[in-house]
Design a protein around this motif. Structure first.
Motif, PDB file in Angstrom:
ATOM      1  N   ASN A 166       8.862   3.575   5.256  1.00 11.94           N
ATOM      2  CA  ASN A 166       9.860   4.330   5.654  1.00 11.94           C
ATOM      3  C   ASN A 166      11.150   4.226   5.291  1.00 11.94           C
ATOM      4  O   ASN A 166      12.078   4.906   5.007  1.00 11.94           O
ATOM      5  N   SER A 167      11.511   2.785   5.143  1.00  9.26           N
ATOM      6  CA  SER A 167      12.920   2.237   4.716  1.00  9.26           C
ATOM      7  C   SER A 167      13.159   2.701   3.346  1.00  9.26           C
ATOM      8  O   SER A 167      14.235   3.138   2.994  1.00  9.26           O
ATOM      9  N   ALA A 168      12.267   2.383   2.589  1.00 10.91           N
ATOM     10  CA  ALA A 168      12.221   3.009   0.940  1.00 10.91           C
ATOM     11  C   ALA A 168      12.546   4.502   0.839  1.00 10.91           C
ATOM     12  O   ALA A 168      13.368   5.030   0.196  1.00 10.91           O
ATOM     13  N   LEU A 169      11.845   5.169   1.772  1.00  8.95           N
ATOM     14  CA  LEU A 169      12.128   6.727   1.917  1.00  8.95           C
ATOM     15  C   LEU A 169      13.738   7.021   2.190  1.00  8.95           C
ATOM     16  O   LEU A 169      14.072   7.949   1.622  1.00  8.95           O
ATOM     17  N   ARG A 170      14.135   6.473   3.273  1.00 10.36           N
ATOM     18  CA  ARG A 170      15.308   6.589   3.657  1.00 10.36           C
ATOM     19  C   ARG A 170      16.339   6.334   2.493  1.00 10.36           C
ATOM     20  O   ARG A 170      17.260   6.804   2.429  1.00 10.36           O
ATOM     21  N   ILE A 171      16.160   4.981   1.841  1.00  6.99           N
ATOM     22  CA  ILE A 171      17.094   4.718   0.787  1.00  6.99           C
ATOM     23  C   ILE A 171      17.282   5.667  -0.252  1.00  6.99           C
ATOM     24  O   ILE A 171      18.190   6.111  -0.743  1.00  6.99           O
ATOM     25  N   ALA A 172      15.901   6.053  -0.724  1.00 12.42           N
ATOM     26  CA  ALA A 172      15.847   7.143  -1.897  1.00 12.42           C
ATOM     27  C   ALA A 172      16.550   8.436  -1.643  1.00 12.42           C
ATOM     28  O   ALA A 172      17.104   8.800  -2.344  1.00 12.42           O
ATOM     29  N   TYR A 173      16.381   8.968  -0.384  1.00  8.69           N
ATOM     30  CA  TYR A 173      17.197  10.180  -0.244  1.00  8.69           C
ATOM     31  C   TYR A 173      18.168  10.040   0.733  1.00  8.69           C
ATOM     32  O   TYR A 173      18.744  11.251   0.826  1.00  8.69           O
ATOM     33  N   THR A 179      15.400  10.565  10.994  1.00  5.52           N
ATOM     34  CA  THR A 179      14.663  11.429  10.303  1.00  5.52           C
ATOM     35  C   THR A 179      13.345  11.289  10.451  1.00  5.52           C
ATOM     36  O   THR A 179      12.646  10.077  10.272  1.00  5.52           O
ATOM     37  N   PRO A 180      12.575  12.373  10.795  1.00  2.00           N
ATOM     38  CA  PRO A 180      11.056  12.018  10.942  1.00  2.00           C
ATOM     39  C   PRO A 180      10.333  11.808   9.616  1.00  2.00           C
ATOM     40  O   PRO A 180      10.645  12.118   8.612  1.00  2.00           O
ATOM     41  N   ILE A 181       9.383  10.824   9.927  1.00  2.00           N
ATOM     42  CA  ILE A 181       8.488  10.297   8.789  1.00  2.00           C
ATOM     43  C   ILE A 181       7.915  11.321   8.009  1.00  2.00           C
ATOM     44  O   ILE A 181       7.834  11.229   6.892  1.00  2.00           O
ATOM     45  N   GLY A 182       7.198  12.136   8.851  1.00  2.00           N
ATOM     46  CA  GLY A 182       6.537  13.280   8.221  1.00  2.00           C
ATOM     47  C   GLY A 182       7.151  14.153   7.297  1.00  2.00           C
ATOM     48  O   GLY A 182       6.631  14.562   6.011  1.00  2.00           O
ATOM     49  N   PHE A 183       8.419  14.286   7.603  1.00  2.00           N
ATOM     50  CA  PHE A 183       9.308  15.204   6.644  1.00  2.00           C
ATOM     51  C   PHE A 183       9.815  14.285   5.323  1.00  2.00           C
ATOM     52  O   PHE A 183       9.505  15.074   4.200  1.00  2.00           O
ATOM     53  N   LEU A 190       4.577  11.475  -1.019  1.00  2.00           N
ATOM     54  CA  LEU A 190       3.829  10.347  -0.939  1.00  2.00           C
ATOM     55  C   LEU A 190       2.982  10.265  -0.023  1.00  2.00           C
ATOM     56  O   LEU A 190       2.969  10.790   1.127  1.00  2.00           O
ATOM     57  N   GLU A 191       1.736   9.704  -0.067  1.00  2.00           N
ATOM     58  CA  GLU A 191       0.854   9.525   1.130  1.00  2.00           C
ATOM     59  C   GLU A 191       1.362   8.344   2.119  1.00  2.00           C
ATOM     60  O   GLU A 191       2.032   7.428   1.535  1.00  2.00           O
ATOM     61  N   ASP A 192       0.909   8.527   3.314  1.00  2.00           N
ATOM     62  CA  ASP A 192       1.218   7.391   4.220  1.00  2.00           C
ATOM     63  C   ASP A 192       0.097   6.259   3.772  1.00  2.00           C
ATOM     64  O   ASP A 192      -0.893   6.264   3.180  1.00  2.00           O
ATOM     65  N   LEU A 193       0.537   5.054   4.125  1.00  2.00           N
ATOM     66  CA  LEU A 193      -0.294   3.927   3.947  1.00  2.00           C
ATOM     67  C   LEU A 193      -1.644   3.665   4.545  1.00  2.00           C
ATOM     68  O   LEU A 193      -2.600   3.268   3.734  1.00  2.00           O
ATOM     69  N   GLN A 194      -1.724   4.243   5.315  1.00  2.00           N
ATOM     70  CA  GLN A 194      -3.105   4.208   6.277  1.00  2.00           C
ATOM     71  C   GLN A 194      -4.081   5.190   5.518  1.00  2.00           C
ATOM     72  O   GLN A 194      -5.137   4.633   5.270  1.00  2.00           O
ATOM     73  N   THR A 195      -3.813   6.326   5.097  1.00  2.00           N
ATOM     74  CA  THR A 195      -4.529   7.179   4.283  1.00  2.00           C
ATOM     75  C   THR A 195      -4.841   6.410   2.813  1.00  2.00           C
ATOM     76  O   THR A 195      -6.053   6.577   2.412  1.00  2.00           O
ATOM     77  N   ARG A 196      -3.751   5.747   2.200  1.00  2.00           N
ATOM     78  CA  ARG A 196      -4.258   5.363   1.018  1.00  2.00           C
ATOM     79  C   ARG A 196      -5.276   4.006   1.303  1.00  2.00           C
ATOM     80  O   ARG A 196      -5.866   4.012   0.400  1.00  2.00           O
ATOM     81  N   ARG A 197      -4.951   3.197   2.345  1.00  2.00           N
ATOM     82  CA  ARG A 197      -6.150   2.200   2.654  1.00  2.00           C
ATOM     83  C   ARG A 197      -7.304   2.789   2.753  1.00  2.00           C
ATOM     84  O   ARG A 197      -8.378   1.998   2.190  1.00  2.00           O
ATOM     85  N   ASN A 198      -7.647   4.018   3.396  1.00  2.00           N
ATOM     86  CA  ASN A 198      -8.948   4.532   3.733  1.00  2.00           C
ATOM     87  C   ASN A 198      -9.692   4.923   2.289  1.00  2.00           C
ATOM     88  O   ASN A 198     -10.570   4.844   1.941  1.00  2.00           O
ATOM     89  N   MET A 199      -8.507   5.471   1.360  1.00  2.00           N
ATOM     90  CA  MET A 199      -8.805   5.983   0.008  1.00  2.00           C
ATOM     91  C   MET A 199      -9.439   4.576  -0.811  1.00  2.00           C
ATOM     92  O   MET A 199     -10.524   4.685  -1.362  1.00  2.00           O
ATOM     93  N   HIS A 200      -8.722   3.598  -0.635  1.00  2.00           N
ATOM     94  CA  HIS A 200      -9.328   2.332  -1.585  1.00  2.00           C
ATOM     95  C   HIS A 200     -10.672   1.761  -0.725  1.00  2.00           C
ATOM     96  O   HIS A 200     -11.312   1.281  -1.529  1.00  2.00           O
TER      97      HIS A 200
END
Length: 565
Positions: A166-173, A179-183, A190-200
């Motif tokens: 979330n901090s990286a996204l705020r810095i990038a934009y 700001t809502p995380i979903g937006f 980018l996908e949220d980390l929980q979804t990526r962990r499930n994919m792994h």
């Protein structure tokens, strides 16, 4: 190394070695560990090696209350007992929880985040796509290290890593902290980390499923998983990786049968002497008179061969090769034919069969090679030849038309992979779509809701750093106008000139005090036949050129009215 005791289980990787002993009596476990360490000392002496006792650590892992264990020695020095140990980049504690690993990973990634802050500011720095790529390659890769092992950790522990992304996204934009995380996820793609962990987890499950029968993971993980599956009365909060995969599949309406895992494996790679039997030709010259050249080639090199035409990769299915085998047998008995010329317009398939020992070879190619080898072993001569497509060759055109008819009629073709692998892939796709839709629905932002899938917004790549910050904050609704300040800081939310609530729409379109500054925006909209709305001013036009130009005009308008966004 002398680690052949049934009660001792080793883990050896280069110069990082570990062994563990399982038992019910702590004194017996320590005694066995001392015997094993003594054997290792003798082996190291005979091999002219030396272990470092200062780097050697011992840890007692148990859910019970651990009493002070007896001393362990190596090379005449006492081995230190610890509650946390780092092995192959993963920190293990004596309660088998991942809290220490998550905390260490988070602190390390926060230090790496300082590099993002150093190369970007509110009004200067690189574009968001560069910053996000830096984040994914240098920071997210560390966040996701050992994510398969972390599957057994509780969600509250793993969620601590989300704050880094979330901090990286705020810095990038250049976004505000509110700001809502979903937006931010919707805008960045980018996908949220929980979804990526499930994919792994699901990817790893499919990899283990297709591994060889003697693969150590199947004996160390699958069999305990079967024991757990047979004991449904056992309750616990944590899950092993395959149990977590079972839970994910169950949420998608599918199931995993672990008893089938030990009977499924990848097809073997053929030895070199079998590869030499395969005749794969890709050097057919393309000419204008392609049909006469093809007929001449057949008459000269493949006279008497039975011609079989396929339509590229989709035709290389196991059932198709079985039918070829059956046809070859019937033609051999009926016409005395045992030579076959298989023609395809897919050069990639023929090239893959020629390079069967490449590292990135797929399961489909291995099955195809195995089936052709069986035909050759039965006495048939098989030649796989590439021909240019759509050049008027009668058999190739007929195969192409049949493939199109099959797709139009919805005819299904059996996949190479086992059914469970196809189910895992389908579940992964469903999870991605559902998660992207959930992010958009929860955000409730009109710009996020217009997206059909999770993908990055393109307009930011053509804007300056300052323009990106202004447009992103206005699109998110978390910008410095009156209504936002009233909601977040309790300030007066009315316009200082109109004495009405200063909303985003009022600031951009309605405030009469700024009518003169809006003339340039209105002039461009009349020229390009664009309907002036909040959406079009913030980049939601029919083409990317108009969207970028409208964003630039909006930023110019904001700077003219001297509004702090």
């Amino acid at each position: 190394m002398p680690l052949e005791d049934d009660e001792c289980r080793p883990s050896i990787f280069a110069d990082d070695n570990a062994f563990w002993i399982i038992g019910d009596n702590m004194k017996e476990v320590v005694k066995k560990a001392q015997v094993m360490m003594t054997q290792l000392e003798h082996w190291a002496t005979s091999a002219d090696l030396e272990f470092s006792p200062d780097k050697t650590q011992a840890m007692m892992i148990s859910n019970r209350r651990i009493e002070t264990p007896e001393k362990l020695t190596m090379c005449g020095k006492e081995v230190q007992y610890v509650t946390n140990a780092r092995f192959l980049g993963y920190t293990v504690n004596n309660k088998m929880t991942g809290k220490q690993h998550v905390e260490q990973t988070k602190n390390s990634c926060i230090r790496r985040m300082n590099l993002l802050r150093m190369i970007s500011g509110a009004n200067w720095g690189p574009k968001p796509e560069f910053l996000l790529e830096f984040y994914t390659k240098y920071i997210r890769a560390k966040l996701e290290y050992a994510s398969i092992i972390s599957a057994s950790d509780c969600q509250s522990t793993l969620s601590k890593l989300d704050t880094v992304q979330n901090s990286a996204l705020r810095i990038a934009y250049g976004a505000r902290k509110s700001t809502p995380i979903g937006f931010m996820l919707s805008e960045s793609g980018l996908e949220d980390l929980q979804t990526r962990r499930n994919m792994h987890i699901l990817k790893y499950t499919s990899k283990v499923w297709l591994a060889d029968k003697n693969h150590p993971v199947k004996s160390l993980i699958v069999k305990p998983g079967l024991v757990y599956a047979n004991n449904q009365t056992k309750k616990r909060k944590n899950y092993y990786v395959l149990e977590k995969a079972e839970e994910l599949m169950k949420n998608q309406g599918m199931r995993l049968n672990f008893s089938e895992m030990l009977s499924v494996c990848n097809p073997r790679r053929p030895p070199p002497w079998e590869v030499d039997k395969l005749v794969c030709e890709t050097n057919f010259e393309e000419r204008k008179a392609i049909v006469p050249a093809f007929l001449a080639m057949k008459a000269e090199k493949y006279h008497g061969y039975l011609e079989i035409y396929t339509d590229g990769p989709p035709s290389f299915k196991q059932n198709s090769w079985q039918s070829i085998k059956q046809q070859s047998t019937s033609f051999q008995h009926r016409y005395g034919c045992n030579a076959f010329l298989i023609c395809t317009d897919s050069k990639s398939v023929v090239s893959a069969l020629k390079n069967i020992h490449a590292k990135n070879i797929t399961r489909e190619v291995l099955i195809t090679c195995e089936t052709i080898s069986k035909l050759i072993d039965e006495g048939s001569s098989v030649v796989l030849h590439w021909i240019p497509g759509h050049r008027g060759i009668e058999g190739n055109e007929a195969a192409d038309q049949e493939a199109k008819d099959a797709l139009a009629n919805g005819t299904s073709v059996e996949e190479f992979a086992p059914t469970v692998i196809n189910n895992i892939r389908s579940a992964m796709q469903q999870m991605r779509v559902a998660r992207a839709q959930h992010i958009q629905d929860v955000t409730g932002n009109m710009f996020a809701l217009k997206k059909t899938k999770l993908q990055p917004t393109k307009i930011y790549s053509k804007l300056s750093r300052e323009q990106i910050r202004i447009i992103f904050r206005l699109r998110s609704g978390h910008a410095g106008y009156g209504v936002f300040k009233a909601r977040m800081f309790g300030e007066d939310g009315n316009c200082s000139i109109c004495s009405v609530p200063e909303t985003r729409e009022h600031l951009l379109l309605r405030c009469p005090a700024h009518e003169q500054q809006r003339l340039e925006v209105k002039r461009y909209c009349r020229t390009r036949n664009i309907h002036l709305t909040v959406e079009t001013m913030l980049g939601e036009c029919e083409n990317i050129e108009d969207s970028v130009e409208m964003c630039k005009l909006t930023c110019s308008y904001v700077s003219k009215i001297k509004s702090v966004i």
